[in-house]
Design an enzyme around this catalytic site. Structure first.
Site, PDB file in Angstrom:
ATOM      1  N   SER A 165      12.343   7.541  -6.087  1.00  0.00           N
ATOM      2  CA  SER A 165      11.737   6.244  -6.392  1.00  0.00           C
ATOM      3  C   SER A 165      12.050   5.816  -7.824  1.00  0.00           C
ATOM      4  O   SER A 165      11.731   6.530  -8.779  1.00  0.00           O
ATOM      5  CB  SER A 165      10.212   6.336  -6.204  1.00  0.00           C
ATOM      6  OG  SER A 165       9.551   5.302  -6.875  1.00  0.00           O
TER       7      SER A 165
ATOM      8  N   CYS B 246      12.932  -1.946  -2.765  1.00  0.00           N
ATOM      9  CA  CYS B 246      12.786  -0.507  -3.012  1.00  0.00           C
ATOM     10  C   CYS B 246      13.479  -0.052  -4.293  1.00  0.00           C
ATOM     11  O   CYS B 246      13.101   0.958  -4.874  1.00  0.00           O
ATOM     12  CB  CYS B 246      13.355   0.283  -1.830  1.00  0.00           C
ATOM     13  SG  CYS B 246      12.506  -0.007  -0.262  1.00  0.00           S
TER      14      CYS B 246
ATOM     15  N   ARG C  43      10.582   3.457  -9.391  1.00  0.00           N
ATOM     16  CA  ARG C  43       9.284   3.226 -10.041  1.00  0.00           C
ATOM     17  C   ARG C  43       8.735   4.517 -10.623  1.00  0.00           C
ATOM     18  O   ARG C  43       8.273   4.559 -11.779  1.00  0.00           O
ATOM     19  CB  ARG C  43       8.275   2.645  -9.033  1.00  0.00           C
ATOM     20  CG  ARG C  43       6.851   2.532  -9.573  1.00  0.00           C
ATOM     21  CD  ARG C  43       5.872   2.107  -8.491  1.00  0.00           C
ATOM     22  NE  ARG C  43       5.783   3.065  -7.408  1.00  0.00           N
ATOM     23  CZ  ARG C  43       4.985   4.132  -7.409  1.00  0.00           C
ATOM     24  NH1 ARG C  43       4.216   4.405  -8.451  1.00  0.00           N
ATOM     25  NH2 ARG C  43       4.954   4.953  -6.365  1.00  0.00           N
ATOM     26  N   ARG C  44       8.758   5.584  -9.830  1.00  0.00           N
ATOM     27  CA  ARG C  44       8.219   6.867 -10.302  1.00  0.00           C
ATOM     28  C   ARG C  44       9.065   7.452 -11.428  1.00  0.00           C
ATOM     29  O   ARG C  44       8.530   7.987 -12.401  1.00  0.00           O
ATOM     30  CB  ARG C  44       8.116   7.841  -9.128  1.00  0.00           C
ATOM     31  CG  ARG C  44       7.024   7.451  -8.130  1.00  0.00           C
ATOM     32  CD  ARG C  44       7.018   8.339  -6.907  1.00  0.00           C
ATOM     33  NE  ARG C  44       5.921   7.974  -6.003  1.00  0.00           N
ATOM     34  CZ  ARG C  44       6.014   7.946  -4.685  1.00  0.00           C
ATOM     35  NH1 ARG C  44       7.164   8.250  -4.095  1.00  0.00           N
ATOM     36  NH2 ARG C  44       4.977   7.608  -3.939  1.00  0.00           N
TER      37      ARG C  44
ATOM     38  N   THR D 287      12.179  13.134  -6.990  1.00  0.00           N
ATOM     39  CA  THR D 287      11.759  11.831  -6.471  1.00  0.00           C
ATOM     40  C   THR D 287      12.971  10.932  -6.359  1.00  0.00           C
ATOM     41  O   THR D 287      13.922  11.066  -7.135  1.00  0.00           O
ATOM     42  CB  THR D 287      10.709  11.155  -7.371  1.00  0.00           C
ATOM     43  OG1 THR D 287      10.405   9.856  -6.852  1.00  0.00           O
ATOM     44  CG2 THR D 287      11.189  11.019  -8.795  1.00  0.00           C
TER      45      THR D 287
ATOM     46  N   ARG E  48      10.318   4.720  13.309  1.00  0.00           N
ATOM     47  CA  ARG E  48      11.276   5.749  12.902  1.00  0.00           C
ATOM     48  C   ARG E  48      10.838   7.089  13.500  1.00  0.00           C
ATOM     49  O   ARG E  48       9.713   7.207  13.993  1.00  0.00           O
ATOM     50  CB  ARG E  48      11.338   5.837  11.376  1.00  0.00           C
ATOM     51  CG  ARG E  48      11.846   4.570  10.723  1.00  0.00           C
ATOM     52  CD  ARG E  48      11.550   4.573   9.226  1.00  0.00           C
ATOM     53  NE  ARG E  48      12.203   5.688   8.548  1.00  0.00           N
ATOM     54  CZ  ARG E  48      11.852   6.153   7.347  1.00  0.00           C
ATOM     55  NH1 ARG E  48      10.819   5.602   6.710  1.00  0.00           N
ATOM     56  NH2 ARG E  48      12.499   7.152   6.799  1.00  0.00           N
TER      57      ARG E  48
ATOM     58  N   ARG F 244      15.908  13.231  -1.225  1.00  0.00           N
ATOM     59  CA  ARG F 244      15.750  12.343  -0.081  1.00  0.00           C
ATOM     60  C   ARG F 244      15.408  13.169   1.158  1.00  0.00           C
ATOM     61  O   ARG F 244      15.487  14.384   1.166  1.00  0.00           O
ATOM     62  CB  ARG F 244      17.054  11.574   0.187  1.00  0.00           C
ATOM     63  CG  ARG F 244      17.412  10.521  -0.845  1.00  0.00           C
ATOM     64  CD  ARG F 244      16.606   9.252  -0.720  1.00  0.00           C
ATOM     65  NE  ARG F 244      16.467   8.814   0.662  1.00  0.00           N
ATOM     66  CZ  ARG F 244      17.413   8.200   1.364  1.00  0.00           C
ATOM     67  NH1 ARG F 244      18.576   7.920   0.800  1.00  0.00           N
ATOM     68  NH2 ARG F 244      17.190   7.821   2.612  1.00  0.00           N
ATOM     69  N   GLY F 245      15.062  12.462   2.232  1.00  0.00           N
ATOM     70  CA  GLY F 245      14.717  13.124   3.487  1.00  0.00           C
ATOM     71  C   GLY F 245      13.232  13.002   3.779  1.00  0.00           C
ATOM     72  O   GLY F 245      12.464  12.500   2.961  1.00  0.00           O
ATOM     73  N   ASN F 246      12.825  13.458   4.960  1.00  0.00           N
ATOM     74  CA  ASN F 246      11.404  13.404   5.295  1.00  0.00           C
ATOM     75  C   ASN F 246      10.626  14.424   4.466  1.00  0.00           C
ATOM     76  O   ASN F 246      11.216  15.221   3.724  1.00  0.00           O
ATOM     77  CB  ASN F 246      11.185  13.608   6.798  1.00  0.00           C
ATOM     78  CG  ASN F 246      11.689  14.952   7.296  1.00  0.00           C
ATOM     79  OD1 ASN F 246      11.537  15.975   6.630  1.00  0.00           O
ATOM     80  ND2 ASN F 246      12.297  14.969   8.468  1.00  0.00           N
TER      81      ASN F 246
ATOM     82  N   ARG G  89      12.033  17.551   2.090  1.00  0.00           N
ATOM     83  CA  ARG G  89      11.857  17.563   0.637  1.00  0.00           C
ATOM     84  C   ARG G  89      11.152  18.834   0.173  1.00  0.00           C
ATOM     85  O   ARG G  89      11.521  19.417  -0.851  1.00  0.00           O
ATOM     86  CB  ARG G  89      11.064  16.331   0.188  1.00  0.00           C
ATOM     87  CG  ARG G  89      11.760  15.021   0.451  1.00  0.00           C
ATOM     88  CD  ARG G  89      10.988  13.854  -0.109  1.00  0.00           C
ATOM     89  NE  ARG G  89      11.400  12.600   0.494  1.00  0.00           N
ATOM     90  CZ  ARG G  89      11.167  11.404  -0.018  1.00  0.00           C
ATOM     91  NH1 ARG G  89      10.519  11.296  -1.159  1.00  0.00           N
ATOM     92  NH2 ARG G  89      11.564  10.307   0.595  1.00  0.00           N
TER      93      ARG G  89
ATOM     94  N   LYS H 109       4.552   0.071   2.242  1.00  0.00           N
ATOM     95  CA  LYS H 109       5.302   0.112   0.991  1.00  0.00           C
ATOM     96  C   LYS H 109       6.814   0.062   1.219  1.00  0.00           C
ATOM     97  O   LYS H 109       7.575  -0.196   0.283  1.00  0.00           O
ATOM     98  CB  LYS H 109       4.939   1.357   0.185  1.00  0.00           C
ATOM     99  CG  LYS H 109       5.395   2.676   0.766  1.00  0.00           C
ATOM    100  CD  LYS H 109       4.977   3.838  -0.112  1.00  0.00           C
ATOM    101  CE  LYS H 109       5.403   5.180   0.463  1.00  0.00           C
ATOM    102  NZ  LYS H 109       6.867   5.314   0.607  1.00  0.00           N
ATOM    103  N   ASP H 110       7.273   0.319   2.452  1.00  0.00           N
ATOM    104  CA  ASP H 110       8.708   0.284   2.745  1.00  0.00           C
ATOM    105  C   ASP H 110       9.198  -1.108   3.137  1.00  0.00           C
ATOM    106  O   ASP H 110      10.396  -1.319   3.315  1.00  0.00           O
ATOM    107  CB  ASP H 110       9.049   1.250   3.889  1.00  0.00           C
ATOM    108  CG  ASP H 110       8.940   2.711   3.473  1.00  0.00           C
ATOM    109  OD1 ASP H 110       9.005   2.981   2.257  1.00  0.00           O
ATOM    110  OD2 ASP H 110       8.787   3.574   4.356  1.00  0.00           O
TER     111      ASP H 110
ATOM    112  N   SER I 177      10.650  10.241  11.981  1.00  0.00           N
ATOM    113  CA  SER I 177      10.122  11.322  11.157  1.00  0.00           C
ATOM    114  C   SER I 177       8.701  11.672  11.603  1.00  0.00           C
ATOM    115  O   SER I 177       8.030  10.879  12.266  1.00  0.00           O
ATOM    116  CB  SER I 177      10.110  10.915   9.676  1.00  0.00           C
ATOM    117  OG  SER I 177       9.115   9.927   9.443  1.00  0.00           O
TER     118      SER I 177
END
Length: 311
Positions: free
Chosen positions: A125, A240, A127-128, A123, A8, A145-147, A151, A78-79, A10
């Protein structure tokens, strides 16, 4: 050998690609980097859980692998989806960075415990978000969202007081001075694979090239841990959008893993810790998944999927 690396675009993804390229060069070969835009990079105004959990950050890169335009794909471990499409494989995992989640903020200090003046944390996520609801129900969250740079800019513009991120990415982008709190893994057990870089290939890659890449890039101790964690995720068919967590650690002759699942509202959290021999890493991950499901995780998982499909 010349290795064509797909990634990617980023800054963090490029850091990872350069990190991998450097290891390949040090092993006596050459490498070049090809930037590929993914669905997750294009759609920034929708939560990941609503885009779909499979291949959000990998699908387009895998297409280039299958067509032979690149030799390897470099991803944040993790992705990666729990099950790869047929014909693809993860052949290496780089040495893991510190796994913790961290709070990043432009403010002088942030207090996650202050119920009288609760933080607004950014966030995307599940999970978070669910973990915050479980341990810190007074905290408010906002989707972001975003890089990493995007953020941080959104935070500084007033969207939130702090951002909840993986330490690895923050550290690699040299934003350590913005870390206000490192969260304990006793509460915030990370996403499967957090902190490591995964190397993906298509089955068409030659055996000689595959073995060279494993020799140059794979960190065996990290691989043991991620094999256990990914086996756990695979058995649950997680992605995800599902708030599951898992962290394996090596002891002298064994591997210890703690993993679990948490409901979207944070009300129910099931976790378990087990130990086995390192040679049985995948069996350990699968066993924990089975036990979690038996303890009520199957019901929580069903409810999560029903709630996500309704949104």
């Amino acid at each position: 050998m010349n290795i064509r690396i797909g990634t990617r675009g980023s800054k963090l993804a490029l850091w990872q690609a350069e990190y991998v390229k450097d290891k390949i060069v040090k092993a006596g070969h050459t490498a070049e980097i090809n930037i590929i835009q993914t669905k997750g990079d294009k759609i920034l105004d929708v939560a990941i859980s609503k885009i779909g959990s499979k291949g959000v950050f990998t699908e387009e890169i895998e297409a280039q692998l299958a067509e032979g335009n690149i030799d390897i794909a470099v991803h944040s471990a993790k992705d990666m989806q729990s099950e790869l499409p047929e014909g693809f494989d993860l052949i290496a995992f780089t040495e893991r960075e510190k796994v913790n989640d961290v709070l990043v903020s432009h403010k002088e200090s942030v207090d996650i415990h202050n119920k009288d003046n609760p933080l607004i944390i950014g966030t995307s996520s599940t999970r978070r978000i669910a973990t915050l609801k479980h341990f810190y129900p007074h905290i408010k969250t906002v989707d972001i969202r975003g890089n990493l740079q995007t953020r941080i800019r959104k935070m500084e513009e007033g969207l939130c007081d702090a951002i909840l991120l993986a330490y690895a990415g923050v550290h690699r982008m040299e934003y350590d001075e913005k870390i206000k709190l490192e969260l304990s893994t006793k509460e915030f057990i990370p996403a499967v694979g957090q902190g490591s870089v995964a190397i993906e290939v298509h089955k068409n890659i030659g055996e000689e090239k595959k073995q060279m890449l494993r020799f140059a890039l794979n960190h065996r101790n990290t691989e043991y841990c991620l094999l256990a964690e990914r086996a756990y995720l695979r058995y649950l068919q997680g992605g995800c959008s599902i708030p599951v967590f898992g962290l394996a650690n090596l002891n002298t002759n064994s591997i210890e893993m703690e993993a679990g699942i948490i409901s979207l509202d944070g009300q129910e959290r099931i976790s378990m810790k087990l130990t086995d021999e390192t040679s049985r890493a995948e069996e350990l991950g699968t066993l924990i998944a089975r036990q979690i499901l038996k303890k009520g995780g199957d019901r929580i998982l069903k409810e999560i999927r029903e709630q996500l499909s309704e949104e």
